[in-house]
Design a protein around this motif. Structure first.
Motif, PDB file in Angstrom:
ATOM      1  N   PHE A 360       0.806  -1.218   0.000  1.00 46.62           N
ATOM      2  CA  PHE A 360       0.000   0.000   0.000  1.00 46.62           C
ATOM      3  C   PHE A 360       0.843   1.273   0.000  1.00 46.62           C
ATOM      4  O   PHE A 360       0.295   2.370   0.064  1.00 46.62           O
ATOM      5  CB  PHE A 360      -0.956  -0.004   1.198  1.00 46.62           C
ATOM      6  CG  PHE A 360      -1.953  -1.126   1.159  1.00 46.62           C
ATOM      7  CD1 PHE A 360      -3.131  -1.007   0.441  1.00 46.62           C
ATOM      8  CD2 PHE A 360      -1.698  -2.321   1.817  1.00 46.62           C
ATOM      9  CE1 PHE A 360      -4.041  -2.050   0.391  1.00 46.62           C
ATOM     10  CE2 PHE A 360      -2.602  -3.371   1.775  1.00 46.62           C
ATOM     11  CZ  PHE A 360      -3.776  -3.237   1.053  1.00 46.62           C
ATOM     12  N   GLY A 361       2.167   1.146  -0.053  1.00 44.64           N
ATOM     13  CA  GLY A 361       3.030   2.304  -0.222  1.00 44.64           C
ATOM     14  C   GLY A 361       3.101   3.231   0.966  1.00 44.64           C
ATOM     15  O   GLY A 361       3.272   4.440   0.796  1.00 44.64           O
ATOM     16  N   ILE A 362       2.986   2.716   2.195  1.00 41.08           N
ATOM     17  CA  ILE A 362       3.055   3.542   3.401  1.00 41.08           C
ATOM     18  C   ILE A 362       4.372   3.226   4.110  1.00 41.08           C
ATOM     19  O   ILE A 362       4.544   2.140   4.665  1.00 41.08           O
ATOM     20  CB  ILE A 362       1.859   3.278   4.329  1.00 41.08           C
ATOM     21  CG1 ILE A 362       0.552   3.529   3.576  1.00 41.08           C
ATOM     22  CG2 ILE A 362       1.931   4.149   5.569  1.00 41.08           C
ATOM     23  CD1 ILE A 362      -0.691   3.162   4.360  1.00 41.08           C
ATOM     24  N   ASP A 363       5.298   4.156   4.090  1.00 42.26           N
ATOM     25  CA  ASP A 363       6.632   3.888   4.622  1.00 42.26           C
ATOM     26  C   ASP A 363       6.643   3.723   6.138  1.00 42.26           C
ATOM     27  O   ASP A 363       7.397   2.909   6.672  1.00 42.26           O
ATOM     28  CB  ASP A 363       7.584   5.018   4.234  1.00 42.26           C
ATOM     29  CG  ASP A 363       7.939   4.983   2.760  1.00 42.26           C
ATOM     30  OD1 ASP A 363       8.269   6.050   2.220  1.00 42.26           O
ATOM     31  OD2 ASP A 363       7.874   3.897   2.150  1.00 42.26           O
ATOM     32  N   LYS A 364       5.851   4.511   6.840  1.00 42.01           N
ATOM     33  CA  LYS A 364       5.834   4.472   8.309  1.00 42.01           C
ATOM     34  C   LYS A 364       4.394   4.310   8.770  1.00 42.01           C
ATOM     35  O   LYS A 364       3.724   5.266   9.158  1.00 42.01           O
ATOM     36  CB  LYS A 364       6.440   5.764   8.870  1.00 42.01           C
ATOM     37  CG  LYS A 364       6.796   5.695  10.348  1.00 42.01           C
ATOM     38  CD  LYS A 364       7.970   4.762  10.606  1.00 42.01           C
ATOM     39  CE  LYS A 364       8.402   4.819  12.070  1.00 42.01           C
ATOM     40  NZ  LYS A 364       9.507   3.864  12.351  1.00 42.01           N
ATOM     41  N   PRO A 365       3.863   3.092   8.742  1.00 44.18           N
ATOM     42  CA  PRO A 365       2.442   2.899   9.054  1.00 44.18           C
ATOM     43  C   PRO A 365       2.128   3.150  10.523  1.00 44.18           C
ATOM     44  O   PRO A 365       2.938   2.896  11.413  1.00 44.18           O
ATOM     45  CB  PRO A 365       2.195   1.436   8.677  1.00 44.18           C
ATOM     46  CG  PRO A 365       3.533   0.788   8.742  1.00 44.18           C
ATOM     47  CD  PRO A 365       4.526   1.835   8.362  1.00 44.18           C
ATOM     48  N   LYS A 366       0.930   3.639  10.743  1.00 39.72           N
ATOM     49  CA  LYS A 366       0.416   3.930  12.084  1.00 39.72           C
ATOM     50  C   LYS A 366      -0.730   2.961  12.356  1.00 39.72           C
ATOM     51  O   LYS A 366      -1.750   2.985  11.669  1.00 39.72           O
ATOM     52  CB  LYS A 366      -0.065   5.380  12.141  1.00 39.72           C
ATOM     53  CG  LYS A 366      -0.528   5.850  13.500  1.00 39.72           C
ATOM     54  CD  LYS A 366      -0.948   7.315  13.417  1.00 39.72           C
ATOM     55  CE  LYS A 366      -1.447   7.833  14.754  1.00 39.72           C
ATOM     56  NZ  LYS A 366      -1.895   9.248  14.644  1.00 39.72           N
ATOM     57  N   ILE A 367      -0.573   2.101  13.373  1.00 37.43           N
ATOM     58  CA  ILE A 367      -1.489   0.985  13.596  1.00 37.43           C
ATOM     59  C   ILE A 367      -2.122   1.091  14.977  1.00 37.43           C
ATOM     60  O   ILE A 367      -1.442   1.375  15.973  1.00 37.43           O
ATOM     61  CB  ILE A 367      -0.747  -0.359  13.460  1.00 37.43           C
ATOM     62  CG1 ILE A 367      -0.168  -0.496  12.044  1.00 37.43           C
ATOM     63  CG2 ILE A 367      -1.664  -1.530  13.778  1.00 37.43           C
ATOM     64  CD1 ILE A 367       0.685  -1.728  11.851  1.00 37.43           C
ATOM     65  N   ALA A 368      -3.427   0.839  15.035  1.00 37.36           N
ATOM     66  CA  ALA A 368      -4.157   0.757  16.301  1.00 37.36           C
ATOM     67  C   ALA A 368      -4.427  -0.708  16.622  1.00 37.36           C
ATOM     68  O   ALA A 368      -4.773  -1.493  15.742  1.00 37.36           O
ATOM     69  CB  ALA A 368      -5.470   1.528  16.209  1.00 37.36           C
TER      70      ALA A 368
END
Length: 504
Positions: A360-368
């Protein structure tokens, strides 16, 4: 000179223009004298009189011409009510029309067959980004470190050659469900054939029966025996089993349909493993009638994991507004707790992070991360899993620089729409994640299997026997599954190329 007495009523007099002012009644009370005020005293009792524009052609404001007509100033009429419906409002209106449409002896009304050809092509990421921005819903909030893919120059879909188009396999699923219907409806969009080569693994005979039933006969299908015989200009069909004596029974659960679904899946997976397909989209199967000596799995995901020799994978439900993965997947509720371990949660988080980066091309994903117990355990009052397992793991990952947060109570998390602040959400068990996902994004949701060496997607609905063959099935989720397969395949290829270049 005649003088008027104080109690004598006013006499009517004629002004210079010949018009008489309104006469004052005889019994009218005398008007009080105007209030005197100083220059800096505000005029508190000033009446609100509508503004009148006294100008007309050839006259300036203040002209005392007696023949000048007075024109009242009218506010500009609000034009919003006359605007045509666009965007999601128009999509909802069209969906309501489809939902309210009654079947006409299995025939598809001509006016209902008109499709929205204004759907943007997804041959390049610029078109995809524009389509996302046109949505009224708030898109997934990316991190500041997310890659901006919108400025990259890619080849327009109309100019794509044969070598540029991805070959997307589509397995038929249970042909007595809505699988054939949503496949045929989704592939009617001619623009889809400009960015990929669709290959349906099924039966030309079965598909033609549904084309006649649904009146979808105004486009051509190309029959092929093998993947090497497909046409890159048409929708292709590879017949996967002897179908001479079989006929459709929409809405019925039959062993023949289960065997046919397995034959289609096996043939498609073989071509996927041999590199002849760039991605696979699977239509819904019946998990009961497909069971056999060759298929003893609770679903597609587990079967594909064995075929590709993958020990672990992630059921990843994705849409344009929400992405949810689950820790335990297809596990009975009574065995959920014993499968929620520190190691398992850590592995699912790793698969989710890796997929968000490469797919998905997200270098620094933020996850809950959601809690297991009600209200995330209430600090141990309703369960200790959050205190003993989840929180220590998240603290360790945060210390390593990962953007993981939680554990959050599931009800409040979705009730306040906190998911919009994250790139993805990890739920502890199946229904904790899929119930809110389907409530929020059922029509366009996609089931994506993360952690696999090959790309596989599926619509987020089942066989829907109750509406099979009635021209009531909505193809949006199938269409989104095809689009997602194309996007993920391209993103993954680009990621691997960049990673290989960085290692040189």
């Amino acid at each position: 000179m005649e003088q008027r007495q104080p109690n004598e009523p006013n006499q009517s007099r004629t002004n210079s223009s010949g018009a008489k002012p309104d006469a004052r009644p005889a019994n009218a009370q005398p008007q009080p004298a105007p209030e005197q005020r100083s220059g800096n005293q505000p005029r508190n009792n000033r009446q609100n009189v509508p503004y009148q524009d006294t100008r007309n052609d050839g006259h300036k404001a203040g002209n005392d011409s007696p023949n000048r007509p007075e024109r009242s100033f009218k506010p500009v009429q609000n034009q919003r009510e006359n605007r045509p419906q666009t965007g999601r409002n128009e999509e909802q209106r069209q969906k309501n029309q489809r939902d309210n449409r009654q079947p006409n002896n299995g025939q598809r009304p001509n006016e209902a067959r008109q499709r929205d050809d204004s759907r943007p092509e997804r041959g390049d990421r610029n078109a995809n980004n524009n389509r996302n921005q046109s949505r009224e819903r708030e898109p997934i909030s990316g991190d500041a470190g997310s890659r901006d893919l919108g400025n990259q120059t890619t080849q327009p879909a109309e100019n794509m050659g044969r070598e540029d188009r991805l070959v997307i396999g589509i397995s038929l699923g249970d042909y007595n469900g809505i699988g054939p219907e949503v496949i045929l409806k989704a592939l009617q969009y001619n623009r889809l054939q400009k960015i990929c080569t669709p290959v349906i693994y099924g039966s030309m005979r079965i598909l033609n029966r549904y084309r006649n039933l649904l009146n979808l006969k105004d486009w051509n299908l190309n029959g092929a025996q093998t993947i090497g015989q497909i046409s890159h200009k048409l929708t292709n069909v590879i017949t996967c089993w002897p179908d001479q004596n079989q006929d459709i029974q929409p809405g019925q659960v039959t062993p023949e349909a289960g065997q046919a679904a397995l034959a289609c899946l096996q043939r498609a997976v073989d071509d996927l493993k041999n590199g002849k397909l760039d991605a696979l989209v699977t239509a819904p199967i019946n998990k009961y009638n497909i069971q056999s000596e060759e298929f003893k799995f609770p679903g597609h995901t587990e079967y594909l994991a064995q075929e590709f020799g993958v020990e672990d994978n992630l059921m990843f439900m994705v849409s344009e507004t929400l992405r949810i993965g689950v820790v335990t997947g297809h596990v009975p509720l009574g065995r959920v707790r014993q499968n929620v371990t520190r190691e398992r949660i850590a592995q699912k988080l790793h698969l989710m992070m890796q997929s968000l980066k490469q797919d998905f091309g997200i270098d620094k994903p933020k996850i809950a991360v959601l809690g297991l117990n009600p209200h995330a355990g209430e600090e141990g009052l309703l369960g200790n899993e959050e205190q003993d397992i989840i929180k220590p793991l998240l603290t360790e990952l945060i210390n390593k620089g990962e953007l993981v947060f939680g554990p959050y109570p599931a009800d409040g998390f979705f009730g306040t729409r906190a998911y919009k602040k994250f790139d993805a959400v990890l739920a502890m068990y199946h229904d904790q994640g899929l119930i809110p996902f389907k409530a929020i994004a059922f029509e366009e949701g996609v089931n994506f299997t993360a952690g696999m060496p090959a790309v596989r997607t599926s619509p987020d609905h089942g066989t829907a026997y109750d509406i099979a063959g009635k021209d009531l099935a909505d193809e949006t989720s199938m269409l989104q599954a095809i689009y997602t397969a194309i996007d993920v395949a391209r993103n993954r290829k680009e990621f691997l190329e960049l990673e290989a270049g960085a290692l040189k």
